[in-house]
Design a protein around this motif. Structure first.
Motif, mmCIF file in Angstrom:
data_model
loop_
_atom_site.group_PDB
_atom_site.id
_atom_site.type_symbol
_atom_site.label_atom_id
_atom_site.label_comp_id
_atom_site.label_asym_id
_atom_site.label_seq_id
_atom_site.Cartn_x
_atom_site.Cartn_y
_atom_site.Cartn_z
ATOM 1 N N SER A 416 0.880 -1.104 0.017
ATOM 2 C CA SER A 416 -0.091 -0.053 0.016
ATOM 3 C C SER A 416 0.931 1.340 -0.005
ATOM 4 O O SER A 416 2.160 1.174 0.101
ATOM 5 N N GLN A 417 0.019 2.429 -0.125
ATOM 6 C CA GLN A 417 1.001 3.677 -0.043
ATOM 7 C C GLN A 417 1.657 3.870 1.339
ATOM 8 O O GLN A 417 2.748 4.562 1.292
ATOM 9 N N THR A 418 1.102 3.448 2.167
ATOM 10 C CA THR A 418 1.779 3.763 3.672
ATOM 11 C C THR A 418 2.209 2.367 4.194
ATOM 12 O O THR A 418 1.185 1.657 4.945
ATOM 13 N N PRO A 419 3.357 2.018 4.114
ATOM 14 C CA PRO A 419 3.796 0.530 4.407
ATOM 15 C C PRO A 419 3.304 0.599 6.042
ATOM 16 O O PRO A 419 4.117 1.371 6.655
ATOM 17 N N LEU A 494 0.396 -8.932 -8.343
ATOM 18 C CA LEU A 494 1.118 -8.247 -7.359
ATOM 19 C C LEU A 494 0.755 -6.635 -7.640
ATOM 20 O O LEU A 494 0.572 -6.597 -8.591
ATOM 21 N N ILE A 495 0.232 -6.067 -6.485
ATOM 22 C CA ILE A 495 -0.156 -4.770 -6.537
ATOM 23 C C ILE A 495 0.566 -3.956 -5.754
ATOM 24 O O ILE A 495 0.655 -4.034 -4.528
ATOM 25 N N LEU A 496 1.280 -2.638 -6.341
ATOM 26 C CA LEU A 496 1.794 -1.911 -5.900
ATOM 27 C C LEU A 496 1.167 -0.512 -5.897
ATOM 28 O O LEU A 496 1.100 0.155 -7.018
ATOM 29 N N ASP A 497 0.613 0.030 -4.662
ATOM 30 C CA ASP A 497 -0.047 1.183 -4.714
ATOM 31 C C ASP A 497 0.922 2.696 -4.362
ATOM 32 O O ASP A 497 1.016 2.574 -3.258
ATOM 33 N N ASP A 498 1.426 3.029 -5.270
ATOM 34 C CA ASP A 498 2.389 4.075 -5.097
ATOM 35 C C ASP A 498 3.453 3.464 -4.225
ATOM 36 O O ASP A 498 3.782 4.546 -3.348
ATOM 37 N N ARG A 516 10.415 -7.197 -13.380
ATOM 38 C CA ARG A 516 10.201 -7.539 -14.624
ATOM 39 C C ARG A 516 10.402 -9.013 -14.917
ATOM 40 O O ARG A 516 9.746 -9.890 -15.454
ATOM 41 N N SER A 517 11.817 -9.395 -14.183
ATOM 42 C CA SER A 517 12.337 -10.705 -14.531
ATOM 43 C C SER A 517 11.325 -11.668 -13.458
ATOM 44 O O SER A 517 11.168 -12.830 -13.641
ATOM 45 N N TRP A 518 11.034 -11.307 -12.473
ATOM 46 C CA TRP A 518 10.391 -12.113 -11.311
ATOM 47 C C TRP A 518 8.994 -12.167 -11.533
ATOM 48 O O TRP A 518 8.331 -13.339 -11.467
ATOM 49 N N GLY A 519 8.413 -11.354 -12.423
ATOM 50 C CA GLY A 519 6.946 -11.474 -12.715
ATOM 51 C C GLY A 519 6.742 -11.953 -13.942
ATOM 52 O O GLY A 519 5.512 -12.036 -14.516
ATOM 53 N N GLU A 520 7.517 -12.967 -14.462
ATOM 54 C CA GLU A 520 7.151 -13.789 -15.585
ATOM 55 C C GLU A 520 5.955 -14.595 -15.353
ATOM 56 O O GLU A 520 6.147 -15.502 -14.208
ATOM 57 N N GLY A 521 4.975 -14.465 -16.040
ATOM 58 C CA GLY A 521 3.650 -15.364 -15.670
ATOM 59 C C GLY A 521 2.787 -14.588 -14.721
ATOM 60 O O GLY A 521 1.867 -15.370 -14.562
ATOM 61 N N ARG A 522 3.330 -13.831 -14.164
ATOM 62 C CA ARG A 522 2.471 -13.157 -12.866
ATOM 63 C C ARG A 522 1.980 -11.740 -13.593
ATOM 64 O O ARG A 522 2.598 -11.096 -14.409
ATOM 65 N N THR A 523 0.915 -11.325 -12.955
ATOM 66 C CA THR A 523 0.285 -9.976 -13.451
ATOM 67 C C THR A 523 0.652 -9.110 -12.258
ATOM 68 O O THR A 523 0.596 -9.435 -11.280
ATOM 69 N N ILE A 524 1.146 -7.935 -12.651
ATOM 70 C CA ILE A 524 1.700 -6.847 -11.917
ATOM 71 C C ILE A 524 0.711 -5.679 -12.125
ATOM 72 O O ILE A 524 0.655 -5.262 -13.651
ATOM 73 N N ILE A 525 0.526 -4.916 -11.172
ATOM 74 C CA ILE A 525 -0.236 -3.594 -11.156
ATOM 75 C C ILE A 525 0.428 -2.515 -10.563
ATOM 76 O O ILE A 525 0.526 -2.712 -9.205
ATOM 77 N N ILE A 526 0.812 -1.614 -11.079
ATOM 78 C CA ILE A 526 1.402 -0.317 -10.301
ATOM 79 C C ILE A 526 0.642 1.056 -10.513
ATOM 80 O O ILE A 526 0.300 1.162 -11.768
ATOM 81 N N SER A 527 0.467 1.540 -9.531
ATOM 82 C CA SER A 527 -0.129 2.909 -9.295
ATOM 83 C C SER A 527 1.224 3.712 -9.254
ATOM 84 O O SER A 527 1.829 3.538 -7.911
ATOM 85 N N ALA A 528 1.196 4.869 -9.766
ATOM 86 C CA ALA A 528 2.440 5.741 -9.537
ATOM 87 C C ALA A 528 2.066 6.878 -9.712
ATOM 88 O O ALA A 528 1.361 7.492 -10.838
ATOM 89 N N HIS A 529 2.887 8.250 -9.007
ATOM 90 C CA HIS A 529 2.578 9.435 -9.384
ATOM 91 C C HIS A 529 3.940 9.952 -10.144
ATOM 92 O O HIS A 529 4.081 10.439 -11.199
ATOM 93 N N ARG A 530 5.116 9.126 -9.938
ATOM 94 C CA ARG A 530 6.427 9.291 -10.681
ATOM 95 C C ARG A 530 6.217 8.531 -11.816
ATOM 96 O O ARG A 530 6.251 7.131 -11.817
ATOM 97 N N LEU A 531 5.927 8.899 -12.973
ATOM 98 C CA LEU A 531 5.843 8.101 -14.142
ATOM 99 C C LEU A 531 7.016 7.403 -14.700
ATOM 100 O O LEU A 531 6.735 6.435 -15.570
ATOM 101 N N SER A 532 8.337 7.625 -14.259
ATOM 102 C CA SER A 532 9.327 6.666 -14.359
ATOM 103 C C SER A 532 9.330 5.313 -14.035
ATOM 104 O O SER A 532 9.836 4.342 -14.720
ATOM 105 N N ALA A 533 8.365 5.156 -13.134
ATOM 106 C CA ALA A 533 7.953 3.826 -12.297
ATOM 107 C C ALA A 533 7.140 2.961 -13.286
ATOM 108 O O ALA A 533 7.095 1.653 -13.294
#
Length: 590
Positions: A416-419, A494-498, A516-533
């Motif tokens: 989450s945003q606030t770990p 895997l969900i990464l919320d900012d 990217r290497s870990w997520g082969e075959g897995r679905t990853i969703i990333i929410s970010a304000h910094r677009l480089s992510a």
């Protein structure tokens, strides 16, 4: 008294303990009737010179033996009765925690942490005290009181008994009125205690901010106001509480006055003997405890009833998201999101509308947009924190509303945003969702999250205690440890919320490369304000006002006019300026 009917389910289940305790109380009450009878016999025997020294010693020995037996039996019934009430405390707290764990964010919008803590501790203690001490005093007062009344009426004089008990009905009516007042005032006092808990919890968790802004005096004044209000409400309870004993003692004093006056007249006219009057006064003395116990029972049961109403109100709240019945089949599948409309509870405007996407295993989705555009809302709906008003989300082509929550969430790993880190070692924090993980597994996850090198530089490495909420770690370290915790689950989604907002650009790039290497075959969703992510995402959604304003790959969006290109160029320029400033920076004094 309604508390006993509300807890009848527990009394029926634990009937052996309660029946055993009640039977022992009856035996104890009967044994306590012996000493006054023996004293009356001794008084008559001595006054009439008809008792030998040997008989006197026998009677004294019987009284001593009775006292020892009563002592032992009291020990046994306390073990039975209070053992049952303490078990009730365990079950209530387990039910309470289970209820909290089943609830969703909407529930925590309405209930504050301090109030929940007060109900789980103080209120449960009051209910348990009533289920133990309340039952004891009720049975003890009724058994002892009835036994004494029967003996006084049948063995001595029913007329004198009736005369001595004339003040008791008035006392019962007054105590009932006090009980009603106590119930209402104690409920208000418990609510005030919850507010005090809330203020304490918020002050302690935000102490750094309070000190940083110099708000110590202001917060102290607020706390003093709440503490004063709590004290006043408890004082109102104490005022009612303080009326019980004087009322009882006045009634008992009047009873003794009537008993001595009427009994003396009966002795003078030869209707009863002096020994019988002595026994009667001692029996009347035994009535003091039942009367006090009855008032005390009203006191603690009314407190327990007020506390139970607060606990029951929370336990009866059904989760806003109901559990499904379908278990997910094994294997990875496509995640399809079709949100036609979603509104938060009591909100006038929809938070999301016309959000449609599909993610195949191995794909990465990026979410971006202005603050409040709905990124975290989309992620919350995927986790099924709320149900969608119109539309659905499917996995294995099964709507989430039909899936068992545990079955669905076991496929997710979320940062989450606030770990949040627990006051434990770093290794245990990483292994939170997978307690059986080996040290090698933990270190491998930490390496993927680019936090391994930071950890081994700490004094105790992976065994370093992080303090409450990870207070000894930086924001970036806490985020990366939370990412390592999620990666260790080996979940399908895997969900990464900012979750990369507090790390530098180089570390962010390394983590994304590892994902990217870990997520082969897995679905990853990333929410970010910094677009480089989001540069490595298979597809990026730009949300504005709860709708999809743009969608495409990073290259497509960076080339097309719109929010994404403007923000990406701005962030690139900002990064370039920061780099130039750092290169031109010179030490002081040169």
């Amino acid at each position: 008294m309604r508390l006993f009917s509300q807890l009848s389910w527990y009394f029926l289940r634990e009937w052996r303990r309660y029946v055993g305790a009640v039977l022992l109380l009856i035996v104890i009450a009967l044994l306590q009737l012996l000493p006054p009878h023996i004293v009356g016999t001794i008084v008559d025997g001595v006054s009439q010179q008809q008792m030998s020294h040997q008989s006197l010693l026998v009677w004294v020995g019987v009284m001593l033996l009775t006292a020892v037996v009563v002592y032992l039996l009291r020990y046994v019934w306390r073990v039975l009765l209070f053992g049952a009430s303490y078990q009730l405390a365990v079950e209530l707290r387990e039910d309470f925690y289970r209820q909290l764990s089943r609830q969703h964010p909407e529930f925590y919008l309405r209930h504050r942490t301090g109030d929940l803590i007060a109900r789980a501790t103080n209120d449960v203690d009051r209910v348990v005290f009533a289920a133990g001490e309340g039952v004891l005093t009720l049975v003890d007062s009724l058994v002892m009181g009835c036994a004494v009344l029967i003996v006084m009426s049948t063995q001595i004089s029913w007329e004198l008994t009736l005369l001595a008990l004339l003040p008791m009905p008035v006392m019962a009516l007054v105590i009932k009125r006090y009980g009603d007042q106590l119930h209402n005032r104690f409920k208000l006092a418990q609510a005030a205690f919850s507010s005090l808990n809330d203020q304490t919890q918020e002050s302690l968790t935000s102490i750094r901010m309070i000190k940083a802004f110099g708000l110590e005096d202001r917060q102290s004044a607020q706390f003093a106001d709440i503490a004063r209000d709590t004290g006043e409400k408890n004082l109102r309870v104490a005022r009612v509480d303080a009326r019980f004993d004087p009322t009882i003692y006045v009634a008992i004093g009047l009873s003794n006055l009537l008993a001595i006056g009427g009994g003396s007249w009966m002795v003078w006219h030869g209707e009863i003997s002096l020994g019988q009057l002595t026994s009667f006064v001692m029996y009347l003395g035994l009535m003091i405890w039942p009367m006090l116990a009855l008032a005390w029972m009203f006191n603690i049961v009314e407190r327990g009833s007020a506390a139970w109403s607060r606990i029951k109100a929370l336990l009866s709240e059904a989760p806003t998201v109901t559990d499904g019945t379908t278990v997910l089949p094994e294997g990875r599948a496509e995640l399809r999101v079709a949100i036609d409309e979603f509104r938060y509870p009591a909100a006038a405007q929809p938070a999301l509308s016309e959000i449609h996407l599909s993610l195949a295993p191995g794909q990465m989705l990026g979410l971006c947009g202005p603050t409040g555009s709905g990124k975290s809302t989309v992620l919350g709906l995927i986790q099924r924190h709320f149900d969608i008003d119109r539309g659905d989300i499917r996995y294995h082509d099964i709507p989430l509303t039909e899936l068992q929550l545990d079955s669905w969430r076991s496929r997710l790993a979320v940062v989450s945003q606030t770990p949040f880190l627990f006051s434990d070692t770093i290794a245990n924090n990483i292994a939170l969702g997978n307690p059986g993980a080996t040290q090698d597994d933990i270190e491998r996850a930490a390496m993927l999250a680019s936090v391994h090198d930071d950890i081994i530089r700490l004094p105790a490495g992976y065994e370093t205690e992080v303090g409450e909420r990870g207070v000894m770690l930086s924001g970036g370290q806490k985020q990366r440890i939370s990412i390592a915790r999620a990666l260790l689950l080996n979940a399908e989604i895997l969900i990464l919320d900012d979750a990369l907002s507090a790390v530098d650009g180089r570390t962010e790039h390394q983590i994304l490369h590892n994902l990217r290497s870990w997520g082969e075959g897995r679905t990853i969703i990333i929410s970010a304000h910094r677009l480089s992510a989001l540069t490595e995402a298979s597809e990026i959604l730009v949300l504005q006002h709860g709708k999809i304003a743009q969608r495409g790959s990073h290259e497509q969006l960076a080339a097309a006019s719109g929010w994404y290109r403007d923000m990406y160029r701005y962030q690139q320029l900002e990064a370039a300026l920061d780099e130039d400033e750092s290169e031109q920076e010179v030490p002081h004094g040169e």
